[in-house]
Design an enzyme around this catalytic site. Structure first.
Site, PDB file in Angstrom:
ATOM      1  N   ASP A  27       0.856  -1.190   0.000  1.00  0.00           N
ATOM      2  CA  ASP A  27       0.000   0.000   0.000  1.00  0.00           C
ATOM      3  C   ASP A  27       0.891   1.239   0.000  1.00  0.00           C
ATOM      4  O   ASP A  27       1.886   1.316   0.737  1.00  0.00           O
ATOM      5  CB  ASP A  27      -0.916  -0.006   1.220  1.00  0.00           C
ATOM      6  CG  ASP A  27      -2.073   0.969   1.079  1.00  0.00           C
ATOM      7  OD1 ASP A  27      -3.230   0.517   1.012  1.00  0.00           O
ATOM      8  OD2 ASP A  27      -1.816   2.197   1.024  1.00  0.00           O
ATOM      9  N   ILE A  28       0.525   2.225  -0.812  1.00  0.00           N
ATOM     10  CA  ILE A  28       1.349   3.433  -0.939  1.00  0.00           C
ATOM     11  C   ILE A  28       1.306   4.280   0.336  1.00  0.00           C
ATOM     12  O   ILE A  28       2.230   5.055   0.598  1.00  0.00           O
ATOM     13  CB  ILE A  28       0.906   4.235  -2.191  1.00  0.00           C
ATOM     14  CG1 ILE A  28       2.020   5.129  -2.694  1.00  0.00           C
ATOM     15  CG2 ILE A  28      -0.367   5.026  -1.943  1.00  0.00           C
ATOM     16  CD1 ILE A  28       1.819   5.627  -4.113  1.00  0.00           C
TER      17      ILE A  28
ATOM     18  N   ASN B 284     -12.710  -3.415   2.450  1.00  0.00           N
ATOM     19  CA  ASN B 284     -13.593  -2.255   2.551  1.00  0.00           C
ATOM     20  C   ASN B 284     -14.548  -2.275   1.367  1.00  0.00           C
ATOM     21  O   ASN B 284     -14.127  -2.488   0.225  1.00  0.00           O
ATOM     22  CB  ASN B 284     -12.770  -0.962   2.547  1.00  0.00           C
ATOM     23  CG  ASN B 284     -11.874  -0.830   3.761  1.00  0.00           C
ATOM     24  OD1 ASN B 284     -12.198  -1.335   4.832  1.00  0.00           O
ATOM     25  ND2 ASN B 284     -10.744  -0.158   3.602  1.00  0.00           N
TER      26      ASN B 284
ATOM     27  N   GLY C 251     -15.526   2.441   3.614  1.00  0.00           N
ATOM     28  CA  GLY C 251     -14.237   3.111   3.436  1.00  0.00           C
ATOM     29  C   GLY C 251     -13.534   2.777   2.136  1.00  0.00           C
ATOM     30  O   GLY C 251     -12.346   3.062   1.980  1.00  0.00           O
ATOM     31  N   GLN C 252     -14.271   2.202   1.172  1.00  0.00           N
ATOM     32  CA  GLN C 252     -13.628   1.858  -0.101  1.00  0.00           C
ATOM     33  C   GLN C 252     -13.395   3.117  -0.927  1.00  0.00           C
ATOM     34  O   GLN C 252     -14.317   3.930  -1.115  1.00  0.00           O
ATOM     35  CB  GLN C 252     -14.496   0.865  -0.896  1.00  0.00           C
ATOM     36  CG  GLN C 252     -13.823   0.379  -2.173  1.00  0.00           C
ATOM     37  CD  GLN C 252     -14.635  -0.719  -2.880  1.00  0.00           C
ATOM     38  OE1 GLN C 252     -15.776  -0.996  -2.502  1.00  0.00           O
ATOM     39  NE2 GLN C 252     -14.047  -1.313  -3.902  1.00  0.00           N
TER      40      GLN C 252
ATOM     41  N   HIS D 197     -10.225  -5.485  -3.443  1.00  0.00           N
ATOM     42  CA  HIS D 197      -8.884  -5.735  -2.907  1.00  0.00           C
ATOM     43  C   HIS D 197      -8.989  -6.096  -1.432  1.00  0.00           C
ATOM     44  O   HIS D 197      -9.869  -5.608  -0.721  1.00  0.00           O
ATOM     45  CB  HIS D 197      -7.978  -4.507  -3.084  1.00  0.00           C
ATOM     46  CG  HIS D 197      -8.574  -3.227  -2.564  1.00  0.00           C
ATOM     47  ND1 HIS D 197      -9.476  -2.485  -3.289  1.00  0.00           N
ATOM     48  CD2 HIS D 197      -8.394  -2.560  -1.397  1.00  0.00           C
ATOM     49  CE1 HIS D 197      -9.827  -1.420  -2.591  1.00  0.00           C
ATOM     50  NE2 HIS D 197      -9.195  -1.450  -1.423  1.00  0.00           N
TER      51      HIS D 197
ATOM     52  N   HIS E 244      -6.922  -5.824   2.068  1.00  0.00           N
ATOM     53  CA  HIS E 244      -5.799  -5.260   2.810  1.00  0.00           C
ATOM     54  C   HIS E 244      -5.264  -6.365   3.725  1.00  0.00           C
ATOM     55  O   HIS E 244      -6.033  -6.974   4.474  1.00  0.00           O
ATOM     56  CB  HIS E 244      -6.243  -4.100   3.706  1.00  0.00           C
ATOM     57  CG  HIS E 244      -6.747  -2.895   2.993  1.00  0.00           C
ATOM     58  ND1 HIS E 244      -6.008  -1.741   2.868  1.00  0.00           N
ATOM     59  CD2 HIS E 244      -7.933  -2.649   2.379  1.00  0.00           C
ATOM     60  CE1 HIS E 244      -6.721  -0.827   2.207  1.00  0.00           C
ATOM     61  NE2 HIS E 244      -7.893  -1.353   1.912  1.00  0.00           N
TER      62      HIS E 244
HETATM   63  P1  5GP Z   1      -9.607   1.294   0.063  1.00  0.00           P
HETATM   64  O1  5GP Z   1      -9.695   2.622   0.754  1.00  0.00           O
HETATM   65  O2  5GP Z   1     -10.298   1.344  -1.286  1.00  0.00           O
HETATM   66  O3  5GP Z   1     -10.029   0.121   0.881  1.00  0.00           O
HETATM   67  O4  5GP Z   1      -8.074   1.038  -0.185  1.00  0.00           O
HETATM   68  C1  5GP Z   1      -7.382   1.583  -1.252  1.00  0.00           C
HETATM   69  C2  5GP Z   1      -5.929   1.604  -0.856  1.00  0.00           C
HETATM   70  O5  5GP Z   1      -5.174   1.822  -2.004  1.00  0.00           O
HETATM   71  C3  5GP Z   1      -5.579   2.709   0.137  1.00  0.00           C
HETATM   72  O6  5GP Z   1      -5.063   2.122   1.335  1.00  0.00           O
HETATM   73  C4  5GP Z   1      -4.513   3.515  -0.592  1.00  0.00           C
HETATM   74  O7  5GP Z   1      -3.466   3.937   0.239  1.00  0.00           O
HETATM   75  C5  5GP Z   1      -4.050   2.560  -1.662  1.00  0.00           C
HETATM   76  N1  5GP Z   1      -3.606   3.199  -2.881  1.00  0.00           N
HETATM   77  C6  5GP Z   1      -4.228   4.220  -3.540  1.00  0.00           C
HETATM   78  N2  5GP Z   1      -3.542   4.537  -4.654  1.00  0.00           N
HETATM   79  C7  5GP Z   1      -2.465   3.697  -4.696  1.00  0.00           C
HETATM   80  C8  5GP Z   1      -1.393   3.552  -5.621  1.00  0.00           C
HETATM   81  O8  5GP Z   1      -1.291   4.230  -6.629  1.00  0.00           O
HETATM   82  N3  5GP Z   1      -0.471   2.597  -5.329  1.00  0.00           N
HETATM   83  C9  5GP Z   1      -0.559   1.807  -4.217  1.00  0.00           C
HETATM   84  N4  5GP Z   1       0.401   0.899  -4.031  1.00  0.00           N
HETATM   85  N5  5GP Z   1      -1.570   1.916  -3.328  1.00  0.00           N
HETATM   86  C10 5GP Z   1      -2.511   2.856  -3.569  1.00  0.00           C
END
Ligand code: 5GP
Ligand code: ZN
Length: 112
Positions: A30-31, A85, A91-92, A98, A100
């Site tokens: 995760d970034i 999420n 929180g998506q 995906h 986590h």
């Molecule tokens: P969500 O909030 O949809 O459950 O999780 C999305 C995740 O993707 C977040 O934790 C966010 O930090 C990560 N993310 C968003 N953009 C990028 C990216 O460009 N590269 C990587 N490696 N992670 C990302």
């Protein structure tokens, strides 16, 4: 989907720190990590969220791949959290399903 960030990572069109991959799944860091180990596991196939998932093998395989990532990160025995999420209240923020995988510290419960 060409406009999906995670599809682009899966195709190698966008950089990511990939920790494992096979013909069906890709795992990358995760970034913005929220734990010492914070990895995202995605299917190569575009599915918007858990709500749209219809293939039990794809979702089950996602979880087993997440388990294997945790083992490879050496957090399997200490423990870890796998989170999907889903939509706004969940929180998506990226609409390609995906998991986590988070660990390397004790997780709080309940999550915020
Ligand atoms: P969500 O909030 O949809 O459950 O999780 C999305 C995740 O993707 C977040 O934790 C966010 O930090 C990560 N993310 C968003 N953009 C990028 C990216 O460009 N590269 C990587 N490696 N992670 C990302
Ligand atoms: Zn996608």
């Amino acid at each position: 989907m060409t406009d999906c960030m995670f599809c682009r990572i899966a195709k190698g069109e966008m950089p990511a720190t990939i920790v494992n991959q096979d013909d069906r799944y890709v795992a990358f860091r995760d970034i913005h990590p929220h734990a010492p180990a914070h990895i995202l596991v995605i299917p190569r196939e575009h599915v918007r969220s858990l709500n749209e998932a219809t293939d039990a093998a794809l979702v089950g395989g996602l979880l087993l791949f997440a388990r294997d990532v945790a083992q490879a990160e050496s957090i399997g025995t200490a423990g870890y959290r796998v989170v999907l999420n889903t939509n706004g209240d969940g929180g998506q923020t990226v609409f390609h399903i995906h998991a986590h995988v988070m660990g390397g510290r004790a997780m709080k419960w309940p999550p915020g």
